[in-house]
Design a protein around this motif. Structure first.
Motif, PDB file in Angstrom:
ATOM      1  N   LEU A   7       0.837  -1.200   0.000  1.00 60.36           N
ATOM      2  CA  LEU A   7       0.000   0.000   0.000  1.00 60.36           C
ATOM      3  C   LEU A   7       0.871   1.248   0.000  1.00 60.36           C
ATOM      4  O   LEU A   7       0.939   2.010   0.968  1.00 60.36           O
ATOM      5  N   GLU A   8       1.532   1.454  -1.129  1.00 63.77           N
ATOM      6  CA  GLU A   8       2.413   2.612  -1.292  1.00 63.77           C
ATOM      7  C   GLU A   8       2.509   2.953  -2.774  1.00 63.77           C
ATOM      8  O   GLU A   8       2.849   2.103  -3.592  1.00 63.77           O
ATOM      9  N   ALA A   9       2.168   4.174  -3.124  1.00 62.14           N
ATOM     10  CA  ALA A   9       2.340   4.667  -4.487  1.00 62.14           C
ATOM     11  C   ALA A   9       3.508   5.650  -4.490  1.00 62.14           C
ATOM     12  O   ALA A   9       3.713   6.393  -3.532  1.00 62.14           O
ATOM     13  N   VAL A  10       4.264   5.654  -5.574  1.00 62.66           N
ATOM     14  CA  VAL A  10       5.448   6.510  -5.690  1.00 62.66           C
ATOM     15  C   VAL A  10       5.307   7.385  -6.928  1.00 62.66           C
ATOM     16  O   VAL A  10       4.938   6.897  -7.998  1.00 62.66           O
ATOM     17  N   VAL A  11       5.584   8.669  -6.773  1.00 62.93           N
ATOM     18  CA  VAL A  11       5.637   9.585  -7.907  1.00 62.93           C
ATOM     19  C   VAL A  11       6.953  10.364  -7.804  1.00 62.93           C
ATOM     20  O   VAL A  11       7.359  10.774  -6.710  1.00 62.93           O
ATOM     21  N   GLY A  12       7.610  10.529  -8.924  1.00 62.83           N
ATOM     22  CA  GLY A  12       8.896  11.231  -8.894  1.00 62.83           C
ATOM     23  C   GLY A  12       9.403  11.501 -10.294  1.00 62.83           C
ATOM     24  O   GLY A  12       8.734  11.212 -11.285  1.00 62.83           O
ATOM     25  N   PHE A  13      10.606  12.047 -10.368  1.00 58.62           N
ATOM     26  CA  PHE A  13      11.225  12.336 -11.655  1.00 58.62           C
ATOM     27  C   PHE A  13      12.174  11.210 -12.040  1.00 58.62           C
ATOM     28  O   PHE A  13      12.869  10.646 -11.192  1.00 58.62           O
ATOM     29  N   LYS A  14      12.199  10.889 -13.321  1.00 58.98           N
ATOM     30  CA  LYS A  14      13.126   9.884 -13.826  1.00 58.98           C
ATOM     31  C   LYS A  14      14.565  10.365 -13.636  1.00 58.98           C
ATOM     32  O   LYS A  14      14.819  11.560 -13.452  1.00 58.98           O
ATOM     33  N   ASP A  15      15.495   9.429 -13.687  1.00 57.20           N
ATOM     34  CA  ASP A  15      16.888   9.742 -13.366  1.00 57.20           C
ATOM     35  C   ASP A  15      17.446  10.874 -14.220  1.00 57.20           C
ATOM     36  O   ASP A  15      18.166  11.748 -13.719  1.00 57.20           O
ATOM     37  N   ALA A  16      17.152  10.869 -15.528  1.00 59.80           N
ATOM     38  CA  ALA A  16      17.733  11.881 -16.421  1.00 59.80           C
ATOM     39  C   ALA A  16      17.287  13.278 -16.028  1.00 59.80           C
ATOM     40  O   ALA A  16      18.090  14.226 -16.030  1.00 59.80           O
ATOM     41  N   GLN A  17      16.003  13.442 -15.701  1.00 59.43           N
ATOM     42  CA  GLN A  17      15.501  14.761 -15.305  1.00 59.43           C
ATOM     43  C   GLN A  17      15.894  15.106 -13.873  1.00 59.43           C
ATOM     44  O   GLN A  17      16.214  16.255 -13.569  1.00 59.43           O
ATOM     45  N   ALA A  18      15.882  14.107 -12.993  1.00 62.55           N
ATOM     46  CA  ALA A  18      16.229  14.362 -11.595  1.00 62.55           C
ATOM     47  C   ALA A  18      17.667  14.830 -11.451  1.00 62.55           C
ATOM     48  O   ALA A  18      18.004  15.566 -10.516  1.00 62.55           O
ATOM     49  N   ALA A  19      18.529  14.427 -12.392  1.00 59.39           N
ATOM     50  CA  ALA A  19      19.950  14.776 -12.294  1.00 59.39           C
ATOM     51  C   ALA A  19      20.169  16.280 -12.249  1.00 59.39           C
ATOM     52  O   ALA A  19      21.077  16.762 -11.567  1.00 59.39           O
ATOM     53  N   TYR A  20      19.319  17.051 -12.957  1.00 58.59           N
ATOM     54  CA  TYR A  20      19.493  18.508 -12.927  1.00 58.59           C
ATOM     55  C   TYR A  20      18.370  19.224 -12.160  1.00 58.59           C
ATOM     56  O   TYR A  20      18.591  20.287 -11.581  1.00 58.59           O
ATOM     57  N   LEU A  21      17.173  18.632 -12.103  1.00 59.95           N
ATOM     58  CA  LEU A  21      16.092  19.285 -11.365  1.00 59.95           C
ATOM     59  C   LEU A  21      16.306  19.227  -9.854  1.00 59.95           C
ATOM     60  O   LEU A  21      15.752  20.044  -9.118  1.00 59.95           O
ATOM     61  N   GLU A  22      17.106  18.280  -9.385  1.00 60.07           N
ATOM     62  CA  GLU A  22      17.393  18.205  -7.951  1.00 60.07           C
ATOM     63  C   GLU A  22      18.042  19.490  -7.457  1.00 60.07           C
ATOM     64  O   GLU A  22      17.795  19.943  -6.331  1.00 60.07           O
ATOM     65  N   LEU A  23      18.861  20.113  -8.300  1.00 60.27           N
ATOM     66  CA  LEU A  23      19.489  21.386  -7.921  1.00 60.27           C
ATOM     67  C   LEU A  23      18.449  22.496  -7.811  1.00 60.27           C
ATOM     68  O   LEU A  23      18.574  23.391  -6.974  1.00 60.27           O
ATOM     69  N   GLN A  24      17.420  22.459  -8.662  1.00 65.82           N
ATOM     70  CA  GLN A  24      16.358  23.455  -8.571  1.00 65.82           C
ATOM     71  C   GLN A  24      15.495  23.220  -7.325  1.00 65.82           C
ATOM     72  O   GLN A  24      14.956  24.160  -6.753  1.00 65.82           O
ATOM     73  N   GLU A  25      15.371  21.956  -6.916  1.00 70.95           N
ATOM     74  CA  GLU A  25      14.547  21.622  -5.754  1.00 70.95           C
ATOM     75  C   GLU A  25      15.273  21.861  -4.440  1.00 70.95           C
ATOM     76  O   GLU A  25      14.727  22.474  -3.518  1.00 70.95           O
ATOM     77  N   GLU A  26      16.507  21.372  -4.345  1.00 70.26           N
ATOM     78  CA  GLU A  26      17.248  21.406  -3.089  1.00 70.26           C
ATOM     79  C   GLU A  26      18.296  22.507  -3.028  1.00 70.26           C
ATOM     80  O   GLU A  26      18.788  22.844  -1.945  1.00 70.26           O
TER      81      GLU A  26
END
Length: 216
Positions: A70-89
């Motif tokens: 009973l767990e759903a996960v939503v997130g960014f794929k690795d290619a997008q997360a590689a640069y969007l993580e800097l915008q988030e964190e």
């Protein structure tokens, strides 16, 4: 004598069916909530980022919840997360090679980026001491009547691609050799939690009604 009898096996079977229905409903509600986050993320990125590319906006995935997990996960794929993580964190981006390419006086595309293919063509012509072609000049907004230079010009100027004028070098693209620092500005996780909190109750009620309607 007073006696009480009851078909306990039938009662237990009914409880098990209800438990399966509840698990199905919870899993369905979690999945639909995650899907709502996925579907609304592109519009959110348009609001908080400067012209995000279609590649960034289609990089969201969903892992469905199941009755067993009973767990759903939503997130960014690795290619997008590689640069969007800097915008988030926030944080520091360090060059993978010698430098990070930063635009100076050059025409960017509709997403505020330098097209990689155009940068490669510009670099190759500058490296061979040639002028920009008319087509390249039109796409990048530079003059085809000036010579190009690539390298380290010295005199306190950073390495890059420059156009030569009679008495000056004008930077087109700068090769920034140090780290580039980002501040947090996307706020996607906070927005996701708020949206999920707003949606989960309604999705649960719809999923529960669906489970009861299809119960056997």
């Amino acid at each position: 004598m007073i006696t009480v009898s009851h078909n306990l096996s039938q009662f237990i079977a009914q409880l098990k069916r209800q438990a399966r229905q509840e698990q199905f409903a919870v899993a369905l509600a979690l999945t639909r909530t995650a899907q709502a986050v996925r579907d609304e993320t592109p519009a959110y990125l348009d609001r908080v980022l400067d012209r995000p590319t279609p590649f960034s906006k289609r990089g969201i995935f969903v892992q469905r919840a199941t009755a067993q997990k009973l767990e759903a996960v939503v997130g960014f794929k690795d290619a997008q997360a590689a640069y969007l993580e800097l915008q988030e964190e926030g944080g520091t981006r360090r060059p993978k090679r010698r430098s990070i390419v930063l635009p100076a006086r050059i025409k960017l595309n509709q997403y505020g980026n330098i097209p990689r293919a155009e940068l490669r063509r510009l670099y190759d012509r500058a490296k061979n001491d040639k002028r920009a072609t008319p087509a390249l000049k039109k796409r990048l907004g530079i003059s085809s009547k000036v010579d190009l230079f690539v390298g380290d010009p010295g005199e306190g100027l950073p390495p890059g691609i420059y156009k030569r004028l009679p008495d000056a070098l004008v930077p087109l693209v700068v090769f920034h050799e140090g780290p580039v620092r980002y501040r947090p500005r996307m706020g996607w996780r906070r927005w996701t939690l708020r949206l999920a909190g707003d949606r989960i109750a309604g999705e649960w009620l719809k999923a529960r009604a669906q489970a009861q309607a299809t119960a056997r």
